[in-house]
Design an enzyme around this catalytic site. Structure first.
Site, PDB file in Angstrom:
ATOM      1  N   ILE A 110      51.367  37.602  75.964  1.00  0.00           N
ATOM      2  CA  ILE A 110      52.724  37.630  75.387  1.00  0.00           C
ATOM      3  C   ILE A 110      53.662  38.299  76.391  1.00  0.00           C
ATOM      4  O   ILE A 110      53.302  39.320  77.003  1.00  0.00           O
ATOM      5  CB  ILE A 110      52.731  38.415  74.047  1.00  0.00           C
ATOM      6  N   LYS A 159      40.189  47.046  71.074  1.00  0.00           N
ATOM      7  CA  LYS A 159      40.648  45.944  70.225  1.00  0.00           C
ATOM      8  C   LYS A 159      39.485  45.329  69.439  1.00  0.00           C
ATOM      9  O   LYS A 159      39.667  44.873  68.308  1.00  0.00           O
ATOM     10  CB  LYS A 159      41.372  44.891  71.071  1.00  0.00           C
ATOM     11  N   ARG A 219      60.103  48.982  70.948  1.00  0.00           N
ATOM     12  CA  ARG A 219      60.307  47.855  71.873  1.00  0.00           C
ATOM     13  C   ARG A 219      59.170  46.853  71.737  1.00  0.00           C
ATOM     14  O   ARG A 219      58.257  47.059  70.946  1.00  0.00           O
ATOM     15  CB  ARG A 219      60.397  48.380  73.315  1.00  0.00           C
ATOM     16  N   GLY A 267      54.883  51.945  66.864  1.00  0.00           N
ATOM     17  CA  GLY A 267      55.254  51.500  68.215  1.00  0.00           C
ATOM     18  C   GLY A 267      56.294  50.401  68.192  1.00  0.00           C
ATOM     19  O   GLY A 267      56.202  49.419  68.927  1.00  0.00           O
ATOM     20  N   SER A 288      43.845  41.895  69.870  1.00  0.00           N
ATOM     21  CA  SER A 288      44.072  41.112  71.098  1.00  0.00           C
ATOM     22  C   SER A 288      42.886  40.184  71.276  1.00  0.00           C
ATOM     23  O   SER A 288      41.768  40.509  70.841  1.00  0.00           O
ATOM     24  CB  SER A 288      44.170  42.052  72.302  1.00  0.00           C
ATOM     25  N   TYR A 294      40.373  48.767  76.938  1.00  0.00           N
ATOM     26  CA  TYR A 294      41.282  48.015  76.055  1.00  0.00           C
ATOM     27  C   TYR A 294      40.504  47.034  75.172  1.00  0.00           C
ATOM     28  O   TYR A 294      40.717  46.973  73.955  1.00  0.00           O
ATOM     29  CB  TYR A 294      42.299  47.268  76.916  1.00  0.00           C
ATOM     30  N   ASN A 340      50.651  48.559  65.303  1.00  0.00           N
ATOM     31  CA  ASN A 340      51.015  47.832  66.528  1.00  0.00           C
ATOM     32  C   ASN A 340      50.977  48.709  67.771  1.00  0.00           C
ATOM     33  O   ASN A 340      50.789  48.196  68.874  1.00  0.00           O
ATOM     34  CB  ASN A 340      52.429  47.236  66.345  1.00  0.00           C
ATOM     35  N   ASP A 354      53.395  60.631  66.955  1.00  0.00           N
ATOM     36  CA  ASP A 354      52.363  60.115  67.859  1.00  0.00           C
ATOM     37  C   ASP A 354      51.193  59.701  66.970  1.00  0.00           C
ATOM     38  O   ASP A 354      50.613  60.532  66.268  1.00  0.00           O
ATOM     39  CB  ASP A 354      51.942  61.229  68.824  1.00  0.00           C
ATOM     40  N   VAL A 355      50.837  58.417  66.998  1.00  0.00           N
ATOM     41  CA  VAL A 355      49.817  57.937  66.059  1.00  0.00           C
ATOM     42  C   VAL A 355      48.444  58.583  66.284  1.00  0.00           C
ATOM     43  O   VAL A 355      47.586  58.551  65.401  1.00  0.00           O
ATOM     44  CB  VAL A 355      49.675  56.389  66.076  1.00  0.00           C
ATOM     45  N   ALA A 372      37.364  47.136  74.311  1.00  0.00           N
ATOM     46  CA  ALA A 372      36.554  47.890  73.338  1.00  0.00           C
ATOM     47  C   ALA A 372      37.435  48.403  72.193  1.00  0.00           C
ATOM     48  O   ALA A 372      37.051  48.350  71.016  1.00  0.00           O
ATOM     49  CB  ALA A 372      35.848  49.058  74.020  1.00  0.00           C
TER      50      ALA A 372
HETATM   51  P1  NAP Z   1      54.771  47.634  74.785  1.00  0.00           P
HETATM   52  O1  NAP Z   1      55.997  46.805  75.102  1.00  0.00           O
HETATM   53  O2  NAP Z   1      54.195  48.505  75.822  1.00  0.00           O
HETATM   54  O3  NAP Z   1      55.062  48.458  73.444  1.00  0.00           O
HETATM   55  C1  NAP Z   1      54.125  49.352  72.910  1.00  0.00           C
HETATM   56  C2  NAP Z   1      54.816  50.281  71.958  1.00  0.00           C
HETATM   57  O4  NAP Z   1      53.859  51.222  71.445  1.00  0.00           O
HETATM   58  C3  NAP Z   1      55.918  51.085  72.642  1.00  0.00           C
HETATM   59  O5  NAP Z   1      57.047  51.111  71.805  1.00  0.00           O
HETATM   60  C4  NAP Z   1      55.272  52.458  72.778  1.00  0.00           C
HETATM   61  O6  NAP Z   1      56.181  53.541  72.780  1.00  0.00           O
HETATM   62  C5  NAP Z   1      54.432  52.521  71.526  1.00  0.00           C
HETATM   63  N1  NAP Z   1      53.401  53.567  71.613  1.00  0.00           N
HETATM   64  C6  NAP Z   1      52.549  53.817  72.641  1.00  0.00           C
HETATM   65  N2  NAP Z   1      51.785  54.880  72.367  1.00  0.00           N
HETATM   66  C7  NAP Z   1      52.168  55.320  71.144  1.00  0.00           C
HETATM   67  C8  NAP Z   1      51.732  56.392  70.306  1.00  0.00           C
HETATM   68  N3  NAP Z   1      50.762  57.233  70.682  1.00  0.00           N
HETATM   69  N4  NAP Z   1      52.334  56.556  69.091  1.00  0.00           N
HETATM   70  C9  NAP Z   1      53.321  55.722  68.697  1.00  0.00           C
HETATM   71  N5  NAP Z   1      53.772  54.697  69.451  1.00  0.00           N
HETATM   72  C10 NAP Z   1      53.198  54.490  70.655  1.00  0.00           C
HETATM   73  O7  NAP Z   1      53.559  46.663  74.340  1.00  0.00           O
HETATM   74  P2  NAP Z   1      53.547  45.276  73.564  1.00  0.00           P
HETATM   75  O8  NAP Z   1      53.204  44.230  74.548  1.00  0.00           O
HETATM   76  O9  NAP Z   1      54.737  45.138  72.697  1.00  0.00           O
HETATM   77  O10 NAP Z   1      52.239  45.515  72.677  1.00  0.00           O
HETATM   78  C11 NAP Z   1      52.280  45.803  71.278  1.00  0.00           C
HETATM   79  C12 NAP Z   1      50.883  45.620  70.723  1.00  0.00           C
HETATM   80  O11 NAP Z   1      50.456  44.273  70.949  1.00  0.00           O
HETATM   81  C13 NAP Z   1      49.837  46.527  71.377  1.00  0.00           C
HETATM   82  O12 NAP Z   1      48.909  46.980  70.423  1.00  0.00           O
HETATM   83  C14 NAP Z   1      49.157  45.594  72.357  1.00  0.00           C
HETATM   84  O13 NAP Z   1      47.856  45.996  72.666  1.00  0.00           O
HETATM   85  C15 NAP Z   1      49.188  44.291  71.590  1.00  0.00           C
HETATM   86  N6  NAP Z   1      49.039  43.099  72.424  1.00  0.00           N
HETATM   87  C16 NAP Z   1      49.939  42.797  73.395  1.00  0.00           C
HETATM   88  C17 NAP Z   1      49.748  41.655  74.165  1.00  0.00           C
HETATM   89  C18 NAP Z   1      50.708  41.241  75.244  1.00  0.00           C
HETATM   90  O14 NAP Z   1      50.401  40.255  75.944  1.00  0.00           O
HETATM   91  N7  NAP Z   1      51.839  41.887  75.413  1.00  0.00           N
HETATM   92  C19 NAP Z   1      48.631  40.849  73.953  1.00  0.00           C
HETATM   93  C20 NAP Z   1      47.728  41.209  72.965  1.00  0.00           C
HETATM   94  C21 NAP Z   1      47.947  42.329  72.193  1.00  0.00           C
HETATM   95  P3  NAP Z   1      56.987  53.993  74.129  1.00  0.00           P
HETATM   96  O15 NAP Z   1      58.138  53.050  74.223  1.00  0.00           O
HETATM   97  O16 NAP Z   1      57.398  55.379  73.832  1.00  0.00           O
HETATM   98  O17 NAP Z   1      56.006  53.886  75.250  1.00  0.00           O
END
Ligand code: NAP
Length: 246
Positions: free
Chosen positions: A187, A158, A15, A12, A141, A154, A89, A62-63, A156
């Protein structure tokens, strides 16, 4: 550079936090495998990494799909001859109150966030076990530690990912593989942009450091867990949340 000659796969990473992790690992010297379901963003990240002078390839898997993940790991080993660092990620949210949450919302989030990490860990462990070395870093998370209203699925997923981190750490330690998790708080990414002003304000009020974190601040913790400085750490959860959970 501390990670020169190493190969890292970040799921992932087209972005958001994943992209920042890929760039930070590249700045530390690693070559990168960018995985995403979205080809355009994945290829854009590859171009940015090449501009830094690193080797990078894109893998559109797709993971959730075990066969696609296995093919991806085989392609990585065929291309680079090794895999040193896996960062699980890829993740998403489908929020809703527990009593209104649909089976689809539950299944999708558990599938991507937890089964996805299991699939990648299982496939990546093979070349790492052979090499008797490796680092697996799961992006969990704080919701997986404290729970969070509106995020039964979510939190559950994490919490499960943290348990998976500890079990992987126990099973793989004797093979030279360290498994740790990073638990970010709030974040600033597309994931948190979707939140209403009211929910955002509620989060910000609970952060002792008084602001949301950046993807780069999460990436710095991942670089630490990928490098020699953390060689004696495994099964741990590093919280990066501005002090919300103590
Ligand atoms: P994001 O901007 O939505 O990015 C998520 C990435 O995962 C995207 O590139 C998405 O691809 C990809 N993805 C989704 N489903 C996928 C799949 N089945 N196979 C491969 N790739 C897939 O989210 P983020 O905020 O950067 O989050 C990244 C990680 O950090 C996540 O695990 C999230 O739970 C964790 N996290 C985030 C926060 C926060 O506050 N942002 C806090 C705690 C934890 P597409 O672009 O194609 O959709």
């Amino acid at each position: 550079m501390p990670l020169t000659g190493q190969v890292a796969l970040v799921t992932g990473s087209g972005r958001g936090i994943g992209r920042a992790i890929a760039l930070a690992l590249a700045e530390a010297g690693a070559d990168l495998v960018i995985n995403d379901v979205d080809q355009a963003s994945g290829e854009a990240t590859v171009a940015d990494l090449e501009a830094l002078g690193r080797q990078a390839i894109f893998q559109a898997a797709d993971v959730v799909d075990e066969a696609q993940v296995e093919a991806m790991i085989e392609a990585v080993v065929a291309h680079f001859g090794r895999l040193d660092i896996l960062v699980n990620n890829a993740g998403l949210t489908r929020d809703g109150l527990l009593v209104r949450m649909t089976e689809e919302q539950w299944d999708l989030v558990l599938d991507v966030n937890l089964k996805g990490a299991f699939n990648c860990t299982k496939a990546a462990a093979r070349p790492m076990m052979k090499a008797r070395a490796g680092r697996i870093i799961n992006i969990a998370s704080i919701a997986g530690i404290t729970g969070n209203p509106g995020q039964a699925n979510y939190s559950a997923s994490k919490g499960g990912l943290i348990a998976l981190t500890k079990t992987s750490a126990l099973e793989l330690a004797r093979r030279g593989i360290n498994c740790n998790a990073v638990a970010p708080g709030f974040i600033e990414t597309a994931m948190t942009e979707q939140l209403s002003e009211e929910v955002r304000a509620g989060w910000l009020e609970r952060i002792p450091l008084g602001r949301g974190g950046t993807p780069e601040e999460v990436a710095a913790a991942v670089v630490f867990l990928a490098g020699r400085a953390s060689a004696y750490m495994t099964g741990q959860v590093l919280v990066v949340d501005g002090g919300m959970v103590m």
